[in-house]
Each structure stands twice: as structure tokens, then as C-alpha cells.
Design a protein around this motif. Structure first.
Motif, PDB file in Angstrom:
ATOM      1  N   TYR A   7       0.699  -0.848  -0.123  1.00  0.00           N
ATOM      2  CA  TYR A   7      -0.151  -0.174   0.063  1.00  0.00           C
ATOM      3  C   TYR A   7       0.754   1.097  -0.160  1.00  0.00           C
ATOM      4  N   ILE A   8       1.913   1.440   0.941  1.00  0.00           N
ATOM      5  CA  ILE A   8       2.712   2.523   0.502  1.00  0.00           C
ATOM      6  C   ILE A   8       3.589   2.947  -0.403  1.00  0.00           C
ATOM      7  N   ASP A   9       4.503   1.104  -0.765  1.00  0.00           N
ATOM      8  CA  ASP A   9       4.930   1.059  -1.851  1.00  0.00           C
ATOM      9  C   ASP A   9       3.741   1.867  -2.913  1.00  0.00           C
ATOM     10  N   PHE A  10       3.088   1.975  -3.012  1.00  0.00           N
ATOM     11  CA  PHE A  10       2.056   2.035  -3.961  1.00  0.00           C
ATOM     12  C   PHE A  10       1.491   3.366  -3.640  1.00  0.00           C
ATOM     13  N   GLY A  11       2.049   3.959  -3.405  1.00  0.00           N
ATOM     14  CA  GLY A  11       1.924   5.306  -2.834  1.00  0.00           C
ATOM     15  C   GLY A  11       0.623   6.356  -1.994  1.00  0.00           C
ATOM     16  N   GLY A  12       0.475   5.075  -0.931  1.00  0.00           N
ATOM     17  CA  GLY A  12      -1.146   5.659   0.068  1.00  0.00           C
ATOM     18  C   GLY A  12       0.152   6.519   0.605  1.00  0.00           C
ATOM     19  N   PHE A  13      -1.005   7.350   1.316  1.00  0.00           N
ATOM     20  CA  PHE A  13      -0.653   8.260   2.185  1.00  0.00           C
ATOM     21  C   PHE A  13      -0.545   6.962   3.915  1.00  0.00           C
TER      22      PHE A  13
END
Length: 127
Positions: A7-13
Motif C-alpha cells: 500500500y505504501i509502495d503504491f503511494g498510499g498515504f
């Protein structure tokens, strides 16, 4: 299923904390699958969905996680409920059953349209 790190790697907040992530993920995935009409993660695992389309699907899930997170937070404008949206030749209109309508991020529709999920412009499901 997407992990918190993915999620973070996909640009998640990163304001969405790991403990809230799993609950938000289940809800967002269910909402996006409802728009797509099938379980996209399962179809990708089976080889019926291209990597490109699956990446757009995952972006849509991330966008929905963030939307759901922020709608639950008090903002200056307050939460807004979408009643209809159109992207290309695809349109979605929330039902008026009185039971409350579904809420989606506009970005979800943009990602799904870009992956060929909406309007049939690109065949992403081969099954």
C-alpha cells in the motif's frame, strides 16, 4: 491481498496506520470489485488479468482506502456523497433505496477506466 508495505509502495498515504489498514483494505477491495464485477485479484492470480490492468486495479483500491479514511475524518468541507459519475462511455449512478448510497473516490473511476475495466474499451478479462 495487498500488504501494508505494498500500500505504501503504491503511494498510499502513511497517515493510514497499519492497524486500520486491514479493515479499510477489505472494504475498499469489496467496493472496487463491485464496480469491476468480479474479484480482480483472483483473476490476476489465475492469469486472466494482465499485470498492467492489475496495477490499475491496485491503484483504485489504494485510492478507495484513502477516500474511505478521509471521509471518516472531519474536514472543512465535510464528507461528500457522490450520486453519479461518468468516465468515457461508463457511468455509475447511486441507487435511491433510502438505505444509503455507496461512496467512491473519483480517482477509483479514473484508474479503472485507465485499466480498461469500464466501458469495454480494452479487454482485460479473458475468462
Amino acid at each position: 491481498m495487498m500488504t501494508y508495505q505494498e500500500y505504501i509502495d503504491f503511494g498510499g498515504f502513511d497517515g493510514v496506520k497499519a492497524d486500520a489498514f486491514n479493515k479499510l483494505l477489505k472494504s475498499a477491495k469489496r467496493q472496487v470489485d463491485r464496480l469491476v464485477g468480479y474479484n480482480a485479484a483472483d483473476q490476476h492470480e489465475r492469469g486472466f488479468l494482465s499485470d498492467f490492468a492489475f496495477e490499475k486495479y491496485q491503484n483504485a483500491v489504494v485510492a478507495q482506502i484513502e477516500y474511505t479514511h478521509f471521509v471518516g475524518v472531519e474536514t472543512i468541507a465535510g464528507p461528500q456523497e457522490m450520486t453519479d459519475v461518468s468516465v468515457g462511455n461508463f457511468s455509475y449512478k447511486a441507487g435511491s433505496t433510502g438505505a444509503g448510497s455507496q461512496k467512491y473516490s473519483n480517482e477509483v473511476f479514473d484508474y479503472l477506466a485507465g485499466g480498461g475495466f469500464l466501458g469495454g474499451a480494452v479487454d482485460v478479462y479473458e475468462g
